[in-house]
Scaffold this motif. Structure first.
Motif, PDB file in Angstrom:
ATOM      1  N   LEU A  35      29.630  29.050  46.313  1.00 22.88           N
ATOM      2  CA  LEU A  35      31.006  29.537  46.325  1.00 22.88           C
ATOM      3  C   LEU A  35      31.953  28.492  46.895  1.00 22.88           C
ATOM      4  CD1 LEU A  35      30.533  33.179  47.715  1.00 22.88           C
ATOM      5  CD2 LEU A  35      30.735  32.472  45.339  1.00 22.88           C
ATOM      6  N   ASN A  36      33.135  28.360  46.268  1.00 23.42           N
ATOM      7  CA  ASN A  36      34.164  27.526  46.883  1.00 23.42           C
ATOM      8  C   ASN A  36      34.981  28.393  47.844  1.00 23.42           C
ATOM      9  OD1 ASN A  36      36.197  28.926  45.413  1.00 23.42           O
ATOM     10  ND2 ASN A  36      35.913  27.553  43.665  1.00 23.42           N
ATOM     11  N   TRP A  37      35.968  27.787  48.474  1.00 19.94           N
ATOM     12  CA  TRP A  37      36.717  28.502  49.506  1.00 19.94           C
ATOM     13  C   TRP A  37      37.432  29.736  48.943  1.00 19.94           C
ATOM     14  CZ3 TRP A  37      37.238  29.361  54.464  1.00 19.94           C
ATOM     15  CH2 TRP A  37      38.410  29.974  54.932  1.00 19.94           C
ATOM     16  N   ASP A  38      38.111  29.575  47.833  1.00 22.10           N
ATOM     17  CA  ASP A  38      38.870  30.688  47.265  1.00 22.10           C
ATOM     18  C   ASP A  38      37.958  31.856  46.889  1.00 22.10           C
ATOM     19  OD1 ASP A  38      41.370  29.461  47.463  1.00 22.10           O
ATOM     20  OD2 ASP A  38      41.070  28.364  45.600  1.00 22.10           O
ATOM     21  N   GLU A  39      36.828  31.551  46.283  1.00 24.19           N
ATOM     22  CA  GLU A  39      35.892  32.606  45.899  1.00 24.19           C
ATOM     23  C   GLU A  39      35.359  33.342  47.126  1.00 24.19           C
ATOM     24  OE1 GLU A  39      33.951  30.803  41.796  1.00 24.19           O
ATOM     25  OE2 GLU A  39      33.297  30.003  43.730  1.00 24.19           O
ATOM     26  N   SER A  40      35.061  32.576  48.166  1.00 21.88           N
ATOM     27  CA  SER A  40      34.565  33.190  49.404  1.00 21.88           C
ATOM     28  C   SER A  40      35.612  34.116  50.019  1.00 21.88           C
ATOM     29  CB  SER A  40      34.181  32.107  50.421  1.00 21.88           C
ATOM     30  OG  SER A  40      33.155  31.290  49.927  1.00 21.88           O
ATOM     31  N   VAL A  41      36.865  33.683  49.979  1.00 22.41           N
ATOM     32  CA  VAL A  41      37.939  34.492  50.557  1.00 22.41           C
ATOM     33  C   VAL A  41      38.076  35.815  49.823  1.00 22.41           C
ATOM     34  CG1 VAL A  41      40.438  34.649  50.857  1.00 22.41           C
ATOM     35  CG2 VAL A  41      39.233  32.558  51.497  1.00 22.41           C
ATOM     36  N   TYR A  42      37.997  35.798  48.488  1.00 25.41           N
ATOM     37  CA  TYR A  42      38.103  37.040  47.721  1.00 25.41           C
ATOM     38  C   TYR A  42      36.993  38.018  48.101  1.00 25.41           C
ATOM     39  CZ  TYR A  42      41.714  35.143  44.638  1.00 25.41           C
ATOM     40  OH  TYR A  42      42.888  34.630  44.130  1.00 25.41           O
ATOM     41  N   VAL A  43      35.767  37.510  48.200  1.00 25.73           N
ATOM     42  CA  VAL A  43      34.633  38.372  48.551  1.00 25.73           C
ATOM     43  C   VAL A  43      34.780  38.901  49.977  1.00 25.73           C
ATOM     44  CG1 VAL A  43      32.134  38.463  48.906  1.00 25.73           C
ATOM     45  CG2 VAL A  43      33.069  37.212  46.947  1.00 25.73           C
ATOM     46  N   GLU A 131      37.360  25.026  30.165  1.00 25.13           N
ATOM     47  CA  GLU A 131      37.897  25.601  31.393  1.00 25.13           C
ATOM     48  C   GLU A 131      37.793  27.129  31.384  1.00 25.13           C
ATOM     49  OE1 GLU A 131      39.242  25.188  35.197  1.00 25.13           O
ATOM     50  OE2 GLU A 131      38.692  23.604  33.779  1.00 25.13           O
ATOM     51  N   PHE A 132      38.022  27.725  30.211  1.00 21.84           N
ATOM     52  CA  PHE A 132      37.919  29.185  30.102  1.00 21.84           C
ATOM     53  C   PHE A 132      36.480  29.633  30.339  1.00 21.84           C
ATOM     54  CE2 PHE A 132      37.104  33.091  27.786  1.00 21.84           C
ATOM     55  CZ  PHE A 132      38.145  33.901  28.193  1.00 21.84           C
ATOM     56  N   TYR A 133      35.540  28.916  29.737  1.00 20.65           N
ATOM     57  CA  TYR A 133      34.129  29.274  29.894  1.00 20.65           C
ATOM     58  C   TYR A 133      33.692  29.106  31.344  1.00 20.65           C
ATOM     59  CZ  TYR A 133      29.119  29.526  28.986  1.00 20.65           C
ATOM     60  OH  TYR A 133      27.798  29.898  28.998  1.00 20.65           O
ATOM     61  N   LYS A 134      34.178  28.056  31.990  1.00 28.21           N
ATOM     62  CA  LYS A 134      33.841  27.806  33.393  1.00 28.21           C
ATOM     63  C   LYS A 134      34.344  28.944  34.269  1.00 28.21           C
ATOM     64  CE  LYS A 134      34.796  24.615  37.200  1.00 28.21           C
ATOM     65  NZ  LYS A 134      35.538  23.391  37.600  1.00 28.21           N
ATOM     66  N   GLU A 135      35.596  29.360  34.052  1.00 24.79           N
ATOM     67  CA  GLU A 135      36.153  30.458  34.835  1.00 24.79           C
ATOM     68  C   GLU A 135      35.449  31.774  34.510  1.00 24.79           C
ATOM     69  OE1 GLU A 135      38.216  30.209  37.207  1.00 24.79           O
ATOM     70  OE2 GLU A 135      38.902  28.145  36.970  1.00 24.79           O
ATOM     71  N   GLY A 136      34.971  31.891  33.265  1.00 23.40           N
ATOM     72  CA  GLY A 136      34.328  33.128  32.820  1.00 23.40           C
ATOM     73  C   GLY A 136      33.008  33.412  33.496  1.00 23.40           C
ATOM     74  N   ILE A 137      32.380  32.391  34.083  1.00 23.91           N
ATOM     75  CA  ILE A 137      31.122  32.602  34.788  1.00 23.91           C
ATOM     76  C   ILE A 137      31.291  32.345  36.282  1.00 23.91           C
ATOM     77  CG2 ILE A 137      29.658  32.131  32.803  1.00 23.91           C
ATOM     78  CD1 ILE A 137      29.247  29.306  33.808  1.00 23.91           C
ATOM     79  N   GLY A 138      32.556  32.278  36.727  1.00 23.03           N
ATOM     80  CA  GLY A 138      32.855  32.141  38.145  1.00 23.03           C
ATOM     81  C   GLY A 138      33.290  33.479  38.704  1.00 23.03           C
TER      82      GLY A 138
END
Length: 218
Positions: A35-43, A131-138
């Motif tokens: 997880l990057n910082w933004d993803e961690s913050v959301y969780v 970029e869409f595919y990358k975000e789609g599995i993030g």
């Protein structure tokens, strides 16, 4: 005009392609994911909300919509693979409704008899955009917000394409989905203003029976 059988064939290969991508992608969702910082913050914000502030953290500047949405992953212990699966499912929703939107626009413009083919190919091209595919599995907010916005935009574009004087429930559903998208990503608030402007023009064209105006906005 395309026959019904031909249209069905086009829809079949489009959804078969989506199914193929799902089969190829789903096994990778269970792989290690940092997880990057933004993803961690959301969780962590979602955990903060569900625990009443006992766990996680809260950043006041971030939209609260996506952390609230992530509560659906709480029964699974906020498992990262589950969240990524939900994100991928929403990415598929974006593509399916993008196809529907583009089909409505092409039909309104009366471009040619291959509108269904063009809309399918365009939707697939969006899905294959790196970029869409990358975000789609993030697990960032971009894809979930885009999914709600796309569904809302579908109801909106469907409404202004209808040749009748009065508006119906399409706008109601459009408002709900776009509001949710706005609560996930404030950027979509810009589109709300644009939609109000288009609605005013559409209302004028219906009242005065200027159908060509609607086609130009399509």
């Amino acid at each position: 005009m395309l026959k019904k059988e031909e249209i069905k064939k086009i829809d079949y290969w489009f959804y078969f392609f989506i199914l193929f991508l799902a089969i190829v992608t789903l096994p990778s969702l269970n792989n290690f994911y940092e997880l990057n910082w933004d993803e961690s913050v959301y969780v962590q914000t979602s955990k903060y909300l569900t625990s009443g502030g006992k766990h996680g953290l809260l950043e006041n500047l971030r939209p609260i919509g996506y952390p609230i949405f992530l509560i659906v992953a709480k029964p699974f212990g906020y498992n990262i693979s589950v969240i990524r699966l939900i994100s991928f499912f929403l990415a598929i929703i974006v593509i399916v409704f993008f196809k529907k939107i583009f089909k409505i626009i092409l039909d309104a413009c009366n471009t040619n008899k291959n509108n269904n083919t063009l809309s399918s190919l365009t939707a697939i091209a969006v899905f294959l955009f790196p970029e869409f595919y990358k975000e789609g599995i993030g697990i960032l907010a971009e894809i979930p917000a885009m999914a709600f916005f796309t569904v809302g935009f579908y109801f909106f574009i469907k409404e202004i394409s209808i040749k009748q004087k009065h508006f119906n429930f399409n706008l109601f559903f459009s408002g709900i989905f776009i509001t949710v998208a706005f609560q996930m990503r404030f950027l979509y608030g810009i589109y709300i203003l644009i939609f109000f402007f288009i609605l005013a023009i559409s209302f004028f064209s219906r009242k005065h029976k200027h159908e060509s105006i609607n086609r130009h906005f399509m």
